[in-house]
Design an enzyme around this catalytic site. Sequence first.
Site, PDB file in Angstrom:
ATOM      1  CG  HIS A   1      81.856  12.822  34.589  1.00 28.02           C
ATOM      2  ND1 HIS A   1      81.610  11.801  35.467  1.00 28.02           N
ATOM      3  CD2 HIS A   1      80.653  13.151  34.053  1.00 28.02           C
ATOM      4  CE1 HIS A   1      80.318  11.535  35.468  1.00 28.02           C
ATOM      5  NE2 HIS A   1      79.720  12.333  34.611  1.00 28.02           N
TER       6      HIS A   1
ATOM      7  CB  CYS B   1      78.690  14.400  36.999  1.00 31.85           C
ATOM      8  SG  CYS B   1      77.237  13.387  36.683  1.00 31.85           S
TER       9      CYS B   1
ATOM     10  CG  ASN C   1      77.687   9.191  34.459  1.00 27.71           C
ATOM     11  OD1 ASN C   1      78.180   9.455  35.545  1.00 27.71           O
ATOM     12  ND2 ASN C   1      77.121  10.098  33.675  1.00 27.71           N
TER      13      ASN C   1
HETATM   14  N1  ACO Z   1      68.252   1.979  23.816  1.00 26.10           N
HETATM   15  C1  ACO Z   1      67.672   2.226  22.626  1.00 26.10           C
HETATM   16  N2  ACO Z   1      67.228   3.443  22.272  1.00 26.10           N
HETATM   17  C2  ACO Z   1      67.384   4.437  23.163  1.00 26.10           C
HETATM   18  C3  ACO Z   1      67.998   4.238  24.412  1.00 26.10           C
HETATM   19  C4  ACO Z   1      68.436   2.944  24.734  1.00 26.10           C
HETATM   20  N3  ACO Z   1      69.034   2.627  25.901  1.00 26.10           N
HETATM   21  N4  ACO Z   1      68.021   5.418  25.081  1.00 26.10           N
HETATM   22  C5  ACO Z   1      67.453   6.321  24.275  1.00 26.10           C
HETATM   23  N5  ACO Z   1      67.063   5.740  23.114  1.00 26.10           N
HETATM   24  C6  ACO Z   1      66.393   6.324  21.974  1.00 26.10           C
HETATM   25  C7  ACO Z   1      65.595   7.556  22.323  1.00 26.10           C
HETATM   26  O1  ACO Z   1      64.328   7.201  22.839  1.00 26.10           O
HETATM   27  C8  ACO Z   1      65.499   8.246  20.982  1.00 26.10           C
HETATM   28  O2  ACO Z   1      64.477   7.640  20.246  1.00 26.10           O
HETATM   29  P1  ACO Z   1      63.511   8.532  19.307  1.00 26.10           P
HETATM   30  O3  ACO Z   1      64.434   9.171  18.307  1.00 26.10           O
HETATM   31  O4  ACO Z   1      62.585   7.516  18.760  1.00 26.10           O
HETATM   32  O5  ACO Z   1      62.878   9.524  20.242  1.00 26.10           O
HETATM   33  C9  ACO Z   1      66.819   7.897  20.301  1.00 26.10           C
HETATM   34  O6  ACO Z   1      67.358   6.775  21.036  1.00 26.10           O
HETATM   35  C10 ACO Z   1      67.818   9.017  20.330  1.00 26.10           C
HETATM   36  O7  ACO Z   1      67.828   9.563  21.639  1.00 26.10           O
HETATM   37  P2  ACO Z   1      68.868  10.664  22.051  1.00 26.10           P
HETATM   38  O8  ACO Z   1      68.677  11.017  23.494  1.00 26.10           O
HETATM   39  O9  ACO Z   1      68.817  11.799  21.079  1.00 26.10           O
HETATM   40  O10 ACO Z   1      70.232   9.831  21.843  1.00 26.10           O
HETATM   41  P3  ACO Z   1      71.711  10.291  21.982  1.00 26.10           P
HETATM   42  O11 ACO Z   1      72.507   9.830  20.854  1.00 26.10           O
HETATM   43  O12 ACO Z   1      71.807  11.725  22.363  1.00 26.10           O
HETATM   44  O13 ACO Z   1      72.221   9.430  23.231  1.00 26.10           O
HETATM   45  C11 ACO Z   1      72.573   9.658  25.579  1.00 26.10           C
HETATM   46  C12 ACO Z   1      71.558   9.523  24.464  1.00 26.10           C
HETATM   47  C13 ACO Z   1      73.417   8.411  25.614  1.00 26.10           C
HETATM   48  C14 ACO Z   1      71.828   9.839  26.888  1.00 26.10           C
HETATM   49  C15 ACO Z   1      73.480  10.871  25.287  1.00 26.10           C
HETATM   50  O14 ACO Z   1      72.684  11.966  24.934  1.00 26.10           O
HETATM   51  C16 ACO Z   1      74.322  11.237  26.486  1.00 26.10           C
HETATM   52  O15 ACO Z   1      75.176  10.492  26.923  1.00 26.10           O
HETATM   53  N6  ACO Z   1      74.167  12.450  27.006  1.00 26.10           N
HETATM   54  C17 ACO Z   1      74.929  12.911  28.137  1.00 26.10           C
HETATM   55  C18 ACO Z   1      74.442  12.328  29.400  1.00 26.10           C
HETATM   56  C19 ACO Z   1      75.323  12.782  30.549  1.00 26.10           C
HETATM   57  O16 ACO Z   1      76.444  13.227  30.396  1.00 26.10           O
HETATM   58  N7  ACO Z   1      74.814  12.666  31.754  1.00 26.10           N
HETATM   59  C20 ACO Z   1      75.596  13.046  32.899  1.00 26.10           C
HETATM   60  C21 ACO Z   1      75.167  14.331  33.381  1.00 26.10           C
HETATM   61  S1  ACO Z   1      73.614  14.201  34.096  1.00 26.10           S
HETATM   62  C22 ACO Z   1      73.904  14.216  35.734  1.00 26.10           C
HETATM   63  O17 ACO Z   1      74.717  14.914  36.223  1.00 26.10           O
HETATM   64  C23 ACO Z   1      73.123  13.331  36.545  1.00 26.10           C
END
Ligand code: ACO
Length: 335
Positions: free
Chosen positions: A255, A116, A285
Site C-alpha cells: 500500500h 486502505c 495514497n
Molecule cells: N507541510 C509542512 N509541515 C507539515 C505538514 C506539511 N504538509 N504536515 C504536517 N506538518 C508538520 C506538523 O504540523 C508537525 O509540526 P509541529 O511539530 O510544529 O507540530 C510536523 O510537521 C511533524 O508532524 P508529524 O505528523 O509528526 O510528521 P511525520 O514525520 O510523522 O509525517 C505523515 C507526517 C506524513 C502524515 C506521516 O506521519 C505518515 O505518513 N503517517 C502515516 C499516514 C498513513 O499511512 N495514512 C494511511 C492510513 S490512514 C487511512 O487509512 C485513511
Amino acid sequence: MTYPTPRAAVLTGIGSWLPPDELTNADLEARLDTTDEWIRSRTGIASRRRVSPGMSTSDLAVEAGGRALKSSGQDSVDAVVLATTTPDELCPATAPQVATRLGLPMVPAFDVSAVCAGFLYGLSVAAGLIATGAADRVLLIGAEAFTTLIDPDDRSTAAIFGDGAGAVVLRAGNPDEPGALGPVVLGSDGSRSDLAEVPAGGARRRVPTPEASPYLQMQGREIFRHAVRHMTAACRTATEAAGWQLADVDRLVAHQANIRIITSVADGLGIPPERRASNIERVGNTAGASVPVLLAEENASGGLVAGQRVLLTAFGGGLAWGAATLVWPSLASAQ
Ligand code: ACO
C-alpha cells in the site's frame, strides 16, 4: 477432519484509472503552509490526482472495472465486489450501480469497507465466493474518491491522499497455476479506530459540529508505527502460509501510504530496493485503490512479469491490514 482442497481464485484480468485533474506539491505550496521539500522528504509524494466536481467513486470504478474485464478477455462475471471508503452515497452500496453501468445487471454486487486494506479484504471475499462455488468469476474493484474526505486546508492530510481506481478479475482455477491467490492474511484492531477517522457523517454523528469534523482526522505518527508493525508481521505470516521464504519474493507491492513506511517494511523483511514496486511519487495514497492501481501500472510497464513471486500488503484505518501472495500470471493490459 480433512476437507477437499477448495477451488483457487486465479487472477485473469487487470486495469486501473486515475482522474485527469492533477494536484502537484507546487499547487499545495501556493495555498498551504507547506513546501515541496517537506512533502517529498516526509512522504515521497510529488503529485496526486483528484476527482473533479461532479465525478465520484462509481465513475472511477467503472473506468477501472471496464479495463479489467477487457484485460480478462470476457465481459461477464458472477459477482462484483467494490472496496471503497467513499461510496457515492451512504446508502445504498455503490457496487450495484457500478455493475449495472458495466453491463452486469442482476449479479450480486456489494461494497467492502476496510479503508486502505479494502483491496486485501476484497481479495479474501472474492476468493471465498470462488472457493464455495458461489461464483466462477468475480470482478474486484478498489476505488476511492478519497480527497472528498480531506479538508483542503489541512496540510497534514491534503498532501498525502489522492483518488483513483484499480480492478482485477478473478476466476476459479487450481492452486498451483500462475495467478492463483495464496492464503490471504487479514487483521484488525478497533481499539485504535481513533487514529484515522472521519468523525461526522455516520450513524453516531450524522451532522458535523465544531467537535465532529466531516473530514479525515489522522494521527500520522502513530499510524506510521502501527502500519510498519502490522504490515511486516502480516507479510511474514502470508509468505510462511504460502510455503515461501522472504528471499523468494521478486516484487513487494505494498500500500502506497508513505515511502518511508514502505522502506521500513521492506527493510524489516530484507526485501531489497530493486524488488519494491512504487508509484507513490505520482499517485499519492489512494487508500483502497492503492494496491490494484500499482499492480495494473506495473503489469503495463513490465515491472511485473509472468512467473514473478509477488507479495501484497496493505494497512489503514480501522485499524485494518492484510497480506497475500501470488505468482504473477501473463495478463493483457487494457487501456
Ligand atoms: N507541510 C509542512 N509541515 C507539515 C505538514 C506539511 N504538509 N504536515 C504536517 N506538518 C508538520 C506538523 O504540523 C508537525 O509540526 P509541529 O511539530 O510544529 O507540530 C510536523 O510537521 C511533524 O508532524 P508529524 O505528523 O509528526 O510528521 P511525520 O514525520 O510523522 O509525517 C505523515 C507526517 C506524513 C502524515 C506521516 O506521519 C505518515 O505518513 N503517517 C502515516 C499516514 C498513513 O499511512 N495514512 C494511511 C492510513 S490512514 C487511512 O487509512 C485513511
